[in-house]
Enzyme design. Structure first.
Site, short mmCIF file in Angstrom:
data_model
loop_
_atom_site.label_atom_id
_atom_site.label_comp_id
_atom_site.label_asym_id
_atom_site.label_seq_id
_atom_site.Cartn_x
_atom_site.Cartn_y
_atom_site.Cartn_z
N LYS A 111 -31.70 -0.14 -5.51
CA LYS A 111 -32.70 -0.96 -6.45
C LYS A 111 -31.98 -0.40 -7.16
CE LYS A 111 -36.27 -0.43 -4.67
NZ LYS A 111 -35.79 0.73 -3.15
N THR A 112 -31.61 0.96 -7.57
CA THR A 112 -32.10 1.61 -9.29
C THR A 112 -30.22 1.34 -9.09
OG1 THR A 112 -33.10 3.62 -8.65
CG2 THR A 112 -32.14 4.07 -10.24
N ASP A 168 -38.54 2.00 -12.84
CA ASP A 168 -38.33 2.49 -11.36
C ASP A 168 -40.80 3.10 -10.75
OD1 ASP A 168 -38.11 2.72 -8.74
OD2 ASP A 168 -36.89 5.03 -9.03
N THR A 184 -41.41 -0.33 -3.61
CA THR A 184 -41.05 0.02 -2.24
C THR A 184 -42.45 -0.78 -2.35
OG1 THR A 184 -42.17 2.06 -2.89
CG2 THR A 184 -39.68 1.80 -2.34
N ARG A 214 -28.69 5.56 0.74
CA ARG A 214 -28.57 7.19 0.24
C ARG A 214 -28.57 7.94 1.61
NH1 ARG A 214 -34.12 7.05 -2.19
NH2 ARG A 214 -32.93 5.58 -4.04
#
Length: 365
Positions: A94-95, A139, A188, A247
């Site tokens: 997302k980032t 975020d 999330t 990640r």
């Protein structure tokens, strides 16, 4: 009421102060953003693995294709892009996509997080200084307090900040125009967003776990950036236990690189990956130590459902971490299930621990 008046007054004073400083900078020709402090080497290193634009972003075609179309349409109309919401599990990009989006738009980027905006003046200070077309990335946007969130409504709808000064018959509604901007929120836990807030986003994109072949592409790209040799077999083994998350895949790759550098002084091959998993206590099924603790706790429940609070206490882990980090993968892989009564271990989970299935009628329904 007096407290609210004091809060609004402090916001008004902040806006006046910020506006004065902004006008002063514009007269002096200074940038609206100060130079960021030097990042620690590890953060710089992590940043090198992020895609720079849409062409380098791998996977998530269900998000990337409609998003690319939205961006192109806005650019052709010479308009500011609509506000966008990214939802999904941690570590799915997302980032990274927000950073790539700013690059595609050629827009200034301002980054913050929900917990950092715990007071209205924090938000007003950011919004009153942004440049035209800025992409504001927040975020963990679900963690913005409700009273701060309300200041975003006018900013998102009309590019105005609104607040009330004084109260009763002396109350005055003050407004401050701000530059057009695009808000990109990442969360999330989409369900924690209030309906009025969520409805102000032009589109919500949901990120899904990556299939193994897309993770292999990401690992190959990361290995190239890290300048390490990665064999196809090793790449497949790393992708296999990355839980559909880039990640985690990159984290495993970095640990395998450490092993290859210190112990073999060669490429990352299958034997290096196996040694890495041994050091990280990851078994052949991809279960980590905490995963096995979860399954063992459910076994001790003797087939009865175990609630989230009890399970968190049993494994000494935070409820949010258990629910958002560990459970999704265990559920997707069929090791456990959520029922209205609580969590229960499934036959595959017992088999992973080397236990025989429960006799018929002993499992929770």
């Amino acid at each position: 009421m007096r407290l609210r008046t004091q809060l609004d007054s402090s916001v008004a004073l902040l806006v006046i102060s910020v506006t004065f400083r902004q006008n002063k900078r514009e007269m002096e020709g200074a940038s609206s953003f100060e130079t960021a402090p030097q990042s620690p080497p590890e953060e710089d290193f992590e940043r090198t693995l992020r895609p720079k634009d849409f062409s380098e972003f791998l996977g998530q075609n269900g998000v990337l294709e409609p998003l690319s179309l939205m961006v192109r349409a806005a650019q052709e109309r010479e308009e500011t892009s609509e506000h966008i919401l990214f939802t999904g599990l941690p570590g799915l990009g997302k980032t990274s996509l927000a950073l790539a989006l700013a690059q595609e738009l050629g827009a200034p980027l301002k980054m913050t997080s929900g917990p950092a905006l715990n007071k209205s003046r924090d938000l007003v200070g950011i919004l009153s200084q942004i440049e035209p077309g800025t992409l504001l990335f927040i975020d963990e946007i679900h963690r913005i307090p409700r009273d701060v969130e309300e200041y975003l409504y006018g900013a998102m709808d009309r590019f105005q900040l609104e607040w009330t000064l004084d109260s009763g018959p002396h109350a005055r509604l003050l407004k401050l125009d701000i530059q057009p901007f695009t808000l990109v929120g990442a969360t999330t836990r989409e369900a924690l967003l209030s309906p009025p807030f969520r409805s102000r986003f032009g589109h919500a994109f949901r990120f899904e776990p990556y299939p193994a072949h897309e993770l292999e592409q990401i690992l190959e790209r990361s290995a190239s950036l890290l300048k390490v040799a990665l064999t196809p077999e090793a790449c497949a083994r790393l992708a296999q236990h990355a839980r559909g998350t880039p990640r985690i895949a990159n984290r495993l790759l970095r640990r395998a690189r450490d092993v290859a550098q210190v112990e073999t002084n060669g490429p990352i091959d299958a034997s290096v990956v196996e040694r890495t998993y041994q050091l990280l206590d990851i078994d052949a099924l991809g279960l980590e130590r905490t995963d096995r603790k979860i399954l063992h706790a459910l076994v001790l429940a003797a087939g009865q459902p175990l609630g989230l609070k009890n399970l968190a206490v049993a494994i000494d882990e935070a409820e949010d971490t258990l629910e958002e980090v560990f459970e999704p993968w265990l559920i997707r892989e069929g090791f456990l299930a959520r029922t209205p009564q609580g969590r229960v271990i499934l036959p595959l989970g017992r088999d992973a621990l080397g236990l025989a299935p429960l006799p018929e009628g002993d499992s929770a329904s």
